[in-house]
Design a protein around this motif. Structure first.
Motif, PDB file in Angstrom:
ATOM      1  N   ALA A 154       0.891  -1.358   0.156  1.00 37.20           N
ATOM      2  CA  ALA A 154       0.016  -0.011   0.104  1.00 37.20           C
ATOM      3  C   ALA A 154       0.903   1.165  -0.064  1.00 37.20           C
ATOM      4  O   ALA A 154       1.753   1.199   0.806  1.00 37.20           O
ATOM      5  N   VAL A 155       0.540   2.225  -0.935  1.00 38.38           N
ATOM      6  CA  VAL A 155       1.369   3.495  -1.042  1.00 38.38           C
ATOM      7  C   VAL A 155       0.422   4.571  -0.960  1.00 38.38           C
ATOM      8  O   VAL A 155      -0.549   4.441  -1.521  1.00 38.38           O
ATOM      9  N   PRO A 156       0.487   5.667  -0.068  1.00 39.38           N
ATOM     10  CA  PRO A 156      -0.099   6.732  -0.083  1.00 39.38           C
ATOM     11  C   PRO A 156       0.025   7.693  -0.983  1.00 39.38           C
ATOM     12  O   PRO A 156       0.952   7.901  -1.692  1.00 39.38           O
ATOM     13  N   MET A 157      -1.298   8.413  -1.572  1.00 41.00           N
ATOM     14  CA  MET A 157      -1.065   9.254  -2.604  1.00 41.00           C
ATOM     15  C   MET A 157      -0.837  10.591  -1.679  1.00 41.00           C
ATOM     16  O   MET A 157      -0.764  10.759  -0.478  1.00 41.00           O
ATOM     17  N   VAL A 158      -0.849  11.864  -2.376  1.00 36.06           N
ATOM     18  CA  VAL A 158      -0.687  13.051  -1.798  1.00 36.06           C
ATOM     19  C   VAL A 158      -1.837  13.516  -0.777  1.00 36.06           C
ATOM     20  O   VAL A 158      -3.092  13.184  -1.262  1.00 36.06           O
ATOM     21  N   PRO A 159      -1.861  13.599   0.506  1.00 37.11           N
ATOM     22  CA  PRO A 159      -2.846  13.795   1.357  1.00 37.11           C
ATOM     23  C   PRO A 159      -3.588  15.132   0.970  1.00 37.11           C
ATOM     24  O   PRO A 159      -3.195  16.131   0.607  1.00 37.11           O
ATOM     25  N   ALA A 160      -5.004  15.284   0.973  1.00 41.26           N
ATOM     26  CA  ALA A 160      -5.909  16.129   0.568  1.00 41.26           C
ATOM     27  C   ALA A 160      -6.751  16.414   1.639  1.00 41.26           C
ATOM     28  O   ALA A 160      -6.993  15.766   2.586  1.00 41.26           O
ATOM     29  N   GLN A 161      -7.483  17.702   1.403  1.00 41.06           N
ATOM     30  CA  GLN A 161      -8.498  18.087   2.362  1.00 41.06           C
ATOM     31  C   GLN A 161      -9.757  18.318   1.502  1.00 41.06           C
ATOM     32  O   GLN A 161      -9.774  18.972   0.591  1.00 41.06           O
ATOM     33  N   ASP A 162     -10.943  17.950   1.968  1.00 41.58           N
ATOM     34  CA  ASP A 162     -12.275  18.044   1.336  1.00 41.58           C
ATOM     35  C   ASP A 162     -13.174  18.885   2.150  1.00 41.58           C
ATOM     36  O   ASP A 162     -13.000  19.029   3.507  1.00 41.58           O
ATOM     37  N   MET A 179     -17.325  20.157  -1.692  1.00 40.48           N
ATOM     38  CA  MET A 179     -17.505  21.271  -2.288  1.00 40.48           C
ATOM     39  C   MET A 179     -16.194  21.702  -2.762  1.00 40.48           C
ATOM     40  O   MET A 179     -16.118  22.829  -3.384  1.00 40.48           O
ATOM     41  N   GLY A 180     -15.106  20.951  -2.580  1.00 42.55           N
ATOM     42  CA  GLY A 180     -14.022  21.527  -3.091  1.00 42.55           C
ATOM     43  C   GLY A 180     -12.838  20.641  -2.334  1.00 42.55           C
ATOM     44  O   GLY A 180     -13.152  19.948  -1.288  1.00 42.55           O
ATOM     45  N   ALA A 181     -11.686  20.942  -2.733  1.00 43.54           N
ATOM     46  CA  ALA A 181     -10.436  19.972  -1.903  1.00 43.54           C
ATOM     47  C   ALA A 181      -9.297  20.704  -2.395  1.00 43.54           C
ATOM     48  O   ALA A 181      -9.054  21.310  -3.448  1.00 43.54           O
TER      49      ALA A 181
END
Ligand code: AMP
Ligand code: GLY
Length: 428
Positions: free
Chosen positions: A199-207, A223-225
């Motif tokens: 398992a490899v992480p992608m870039v962390p994002a905020q929703d 509504m955006g990220a």
């Protein structure tokens, strides 16, 4: 050499983003797609949409966007025909199909999460609610397109919501409810690519889940990220993989589930440490519109490796390359969303391919709820979330500026969007 063909399943902004990045190196067929997607064709490769079911599309790789077909076993049916698929079988997808099952799995895996109870009787739910300090969270057990979660400040509101859900406000999805303690802290969406072993992480994002600026109003699908998150570096991401993602995959393995696809951890970073709010079995929407364009590897190669169980050979370093710059996506929604949206309005500001009529550097318009009555006709609104305006930039502030510059050029009667996506990070 003939290029590979990738079949993407779904019709929203997430699938438009998948099509756009995959079309860098493959022919893309989207089912059922939407009329904006052919606009994601690259100079070398075409994106086409088809009404045919995924099983009838001949492709070298299948990427399933939404949770519902995964829960219904689409990945199993494709694998039974020997097709490589990004997306878990019904056994793994059950994590998202039932929040009660997911919470029990988290407990068994030792993954930190909010205190909870599962109820189908109002009285028992009420008793549990009264044992919590508040705020309170009431969730439908089944799928509700991101709208089945209610965060209540008062006991009375929480009790009323439990009653409404158990009385059938969400149909079958709400026959059982999960009641949780309300947590506080910044949220983060950590999407991991899983090939059954690695398992490899992608870039962390905020929703941004709430419909209104300042996180006010009801929950939506998003509504955006934006990403990456300046406050969540490499080491913190590795720790989240160790506390949340790896233990869950290990527990699934103990239960005989081989998970090949995207595992999406919805996390809250509380004062007491990270807590998993939920796991999803797919790319987030609109997180995909942020994390996919930031991918520096060839998406066809990486997703092909997920499906084939050979991520380790494609990523010998054990991780994806760090992103260059940042991405922001602003969702434009129809009036009424997240309730019943007003539809059928012509969208101004798009060209004949559904792209920006007045291009802004680094910006891509992702279609979600749009339709078109015929060639040369305008694109019209056809759903709650209509478009996602995604931008790449040197940093979050730059990407945000570009995204909003493009949003200003698009309009239709009743269009709504949040004005504060990524603001807290960009304006410092
Ligand atoms: P979920 O679909 O479970 O991720 O919930 C959707 C959204 O509801 C989350 O992104 C949070 O904003 C909010 N939420 C869910 N669970 C909790 C909780 N236990 N405490 C506070 N907010 C929550
Ligand atoms: N953006 C939240 C989700 O995809 O579930």
């Amino acid at each position: 050499m003939t290029p590979p063909t990738v079949c993407v399943v779904g019709s929203g902004g997430r699938e438009h983003a998948l099509a756009a990045v995959l079309a860098r190196s493959a022919e893309v067929v989207v089912t059922p797609g939407n009329p904006g997607m052919p606009g994601a064709s690259s100079e070398a490769h075409r994106v086409t949409v088809t009404g045919a079911p995924a099983e009838a599309v001949e492709a070298d790789l299948y990427v399933v966007g939404p949770e519902a077909p995964l829960v219904e076993g689409l990945a199993d049916r494709l694998r039974a025909r020997g097709r490589p698929v990004v997306g878990p079988g019904a056994d793994g997808a059950r994590i998202e199909g039932s929040k009660a099952f997911m919470k029990d799995l988290l407990a068994a895996a030792g993954v930190p999460t909010a205190r909870y109870g599962v109820f189908d009787q109002v009285e028992e739910a009420r008793r549990f609610l009264r044992s919590l300090p508040g705020p309170f969270v009431v969730k439908t057990d089944g799928l509700a397109a991101g709208k089945g979660v209610y965060v209540a400040e008062t006991l009375a509101e929480a009790e009323a919501d439990v009653e409404a859900k158990l009385a059938g406000a969400f149909g079958r999805a709400g026959r059982r409810v999960v009641v949780e303690e309300g947590l506080a802290g910044p949220e983060c969406s950590l999407l991991a690519l899983c090939d059954g072993t690695t398992a490899v992480p992608m870039v962390p994002a905020q929703d941004f889940k709430r419909v209104g600026d300042g996180d006010r109003g009801p929950n939506t699908g998003g509504m955006g990220a934006f990403g990456p998150l300046p406050w969540l570096g490499l080491q913190a991401v590795d720790e989240l993989m160790d506390t949340a993602v790896e233990p869950l995959l290990a527990e699934l393995g103990r239960r005989g589930v081989e998970y090949r696809g995207v595992l999406y951890a919805g996390l809250m970073l509380t004062a007491d440490g990270p807590r998993v709010l939920e796991f999803n079995v797919r790319f987030g929407d609109p997180e995909a519109q942020v994390v996919l364009p930031l991918l520096r590897e060839d998406p066809v190669e990486v997703l092909g490796a997920v499906a084939a169980g050979r991520l380790a050979s494609v990523l010998p370093a054990g991780r994806l390359a760090a992103p260059e710059g940042a991405a922001v996506c602003v969702v434009m929604a129809a009036e009424g969303y997240p309730g019943e949206p007003r539809t059928g309005d012509p969208i101004a500001g798009l060209d004949d391919e559904g792209r920006l009529a007045a291009p802004v550097d680094g910006v891509t318009v992702y279609h979600a709820g749009t339709r078109r009555d015929g060639p040369g006709e305008p694109f019209r609104t056809a759903g709650g979330r209509v478009l996602g305006v995604g931008a790449l930039g040197a940093d979050v502030a730059d990407a945000r500026r570009r995204a909003y510059a493009a949003v200003e050029t698009i309009t239709w009667p009743g269009a709504q969007h949040r004005r504060d996506i990524a603001e807290a990070v960009a304006v410092r």
